[in-house]
Design an enzyme around this catalytic site. Structure first.
Site, PDB file in Angstrom:
ATOM      1  N   ASN A 190      -9.621  -1.506   2.535  1.00  0.00           N
ATOM      2  CA  ASN A 190      -8.996  -2.734   2.061  1.00  0.00           C
ATOM      3  C   ASN A 190      -9.819  -3.932   2.516  1.00  0.00           C
ATOM      4  O   ASN A 190     -10.347  -3.977   3.639  1.00  0.00           O
ATOM      5  CB  ASN A 190      -7.530  -2.856   2.515  1.00  0.00           C
ATOM      6  CG  ASN A 190      -7.298  -2.709   3.998  1.00  0.00           C
ATOM      7  OD1 ASN A 190      -8.038  -2.026   4.690  1.00  0.00           O
ATOM      8  ND2 ASN A 190      -6.259  -3.346   4.495  1.00  0.00           N
TER       9      ASN A 190
ATOM     10  N   GLU B 278      -9.350  -7.923   2.684  1.00  0.00           N
ATOM     11  CA  GLU B 278      -8.412  -9.042   2.552  1.00  0.00           C
ATOM     12  C   GLU B 278      -9.174 -10.346   2.364  1.00  0.00           C
ATOM     13  O   GLU B 278     -10.403 -10.396   2.498  1.00  0.00           O
ATOM     14  CB  GLU B 278      -7.502  -9.086   3.793  1.00  0.00           C
ATOM     15  CG  GLU B 278      -6.673  -7.811   3.898  1.00  0.00           C
ATOM     16  CD  GLU B 278      -5.634  -7.820   5.008  1.00  0.00           C
ATOM     17  OE1 GLU B 278      -5.701  -8.697   5.905  1.00  0.00           O
ATOM     18  OE2 GLU B 278      -4.754  -6.933   4.969  1.00  0.00           O
TER      19      GLU B 278
ATOM     20  N   CYS C  36      -7.046  -3.328  -2.347  1.00  0.00           N
ATOM     21  CA  CYS C  36      -6.706  -2.148  -1.552  1.00  0.00           C
ATOM     22  C   CYS C  36      -7.889  -1.181  -1.432  1.00  0.00           C
ATOM     23  O   CYS C  36      -8.790  -1.161  -2.280  1.00  0.00           O
ATOM     24  CB  CYS C  36      -5.563  -1.388  -2.202  1.00  0.00           C
ATOM     25  SG  CYS C  36      -3.997  -2.266  -2.208  1.00  0.00           S
TER      26      CYS C  36
ATOM     27  N   GLU D  15      -7.887   2.107  -1.851  1.00  0.00           N
ATOM     28  CA  GLU D  15      -7.961   3.127  -2.901  1.00  0.00           C
ATOM     29  C   GLU D  15      -8.702   2.593  -4.113  1.00  0.00           C
ATOM     30  O   GLU D  15      -9.551   3.264  -4.701  1.00  0.00           O
ATOM     31  CB  GLU D  15      -6.555   3.558  -3.326  1.00  0.00           C
ATOM     32  CG  GLU D  15      -5.726   4.201  -2.228  1.00  0.00           C
ATOM     33  CD  GLU D  15      -4.925   3.189  -1.416  1.00  0.00           C
ATOM     34  OE1 GLU D  15      -5.380   2.030  -1.260  1.00  0.00           O
ATOM     35  OE2 GLU D  15      -3.846   3.555  -0.928  1.00  0.00           O
TER      36      GLU D  15
ATOM     37  N   CYS E 295      -2.378   0.930  -7.008  1.00  0.00           N
ATOM     38  CA  CYS E 295      -3.418   1.931  -6.729  1.00  0.00           C
ATOM     39  C   CYS E 295      -3.070   3.275  -7.359  1.00  0.00           C
ATOM     40  O   CYS E 295      -3.953   3.982  -7.848  1.00  0.00           O
ATOM     41  CB  CYS E 295      -3.630   2.078  -5.231  1.00  0.00           C
ATOM     42  SG  CYS E 295      -4.482   0.639  -4.551  1.00  0.00           S
TER      43      CYS E 295
HETATM   44  N1  THU Z   1      -3.209  -1.703   1.249  1.00  0.00           N
HETATM   45  C1  THU Z   1      -4.123  -0.785   0.817  1.00  0.00           C
HETATM   46  O1  THU Z   1      -5.325  -0.898   1.108  1.00  0.00           O
HETATM   47  N2  THU Z   1      -3.697   0.236   0.048  1.00  0.00           N
HETATM   48  C2  THU Z   1      -2.397   0.412  -0.335  1.00  0.00           C
HETATM   49  O2  THU Z   1      -2.131   1.296  -1.154  1.00  0.00           O
HETATM   50  C3  THU Z   1      -1.339  -0.398   0.250  1.00  0.00           C
HETATM   51  C4  THU Z   1      -1.790  -1.630   0.930  1.00  0.00           C
HETATM   52  C5  THU Z   1      -3.654  -2.809   2.065  1.00  0.00           C
HETATM   53  C6  THU Z   1      -3.572  -4.157   1.397  1.00  0.00           C
HETATM   54  C7  THU Z   1      -3.492  -5.080   2.589  1.00  0.00           C
HETATM   55  O3  THU Z   1      -4.803  -5.362   3.020  1.00  0.00           O
HETATM   56  C8  THU Z   1      -2.793  -4.259   3.664  1.00  0.00           C
HETATM   57  O4  THU Z   1      -2.881  -2.902   3.232  1.00  0.00           O
HETATM   58  C9  THU Z   1      -1.343  -4.623   3.877  1.00  0.00           C
HETATM   59  O5  THU Z   1      -0.662  -4.669   2.684  1.00  0.00           O
END
Ligand code: THU
Length: 132
Positions: free
Chosen positions: A46, A48, A57, A59, A91
């Site tokens: 992920n 941000e 995300c 995935e 995702c």
């Molecule tokens: N996140 C993912 O990377 N994959 C997911 O399927 C759920 C959420 C990340 C997004 C964000 O950076 C953090 O988790 C909290 O939501």
């Protein structure tokens, strides 16, 4: 059927990739790995943003990396988080674009967790077959 060696490698790759997660706002670090039909492995984390809504995300980053390399079909997925969390809806949908009812391993940072499948996570999905 994925061999246990390959499953372990996929899970390990997701957890190793997780170390590169960029999550300074949520502190929820996610690593993902997808296995392709031809045995390749692509990871994602992920990423941000200070503009929170731009976060992508793990995935989806793994899938987009795979597609960018010209590869089209996924045969297994692993997602590594602090608590074996499940993939978000967006995702799941993007994974279903490139995968059938493939195994999905959801694990924590020690590799413990559970096995599910993509269609268990996303039943009755909308897919490319609806757009013929
Ligand atoms: N996140 C993912 O990377 N994959 C997911 O399927 C759920 C959420 C990340 C997004 C964000 O950076 C953090 O988790 C909290 O939501």
């Amino acid at each position: 059927m994925i061999s246990s060696d390959l499953r372990d490698k996929l899970i390990q790759s997701a957890c190793e990739a997780r170390q590169n997660a960029y999550a300074p706002y949520s502190h929820y670090r996610v690593g993902a790995a997808v296995l392709t039909e031809d045995g390749r492995l692509y990871t994602g984390v992920n990423v941000e943003s200070a503009s929170y809504g731009l976060t992508v995300c793990a995935e989806r980053n793994a899938v987009y990396k795979m597609v960018s390399e010209g590869i089209g079909r996924i045969t297994a997925v692993a997602v590594c988080t602090e608590n074996a969390g499940s993939p978000c809806g967006a995702c799941r949908q993007v994974l279903a674009e490139f995968a059938g009812d493939v195994p999905v391993w959801l694990v924590d940072d020690k590799g413990n967790g559970r096995e599910t499948t993509l269609y268990t996570l996303l039943p009755d999905h909308f897919g490319p077959e609806h757009l013929t």
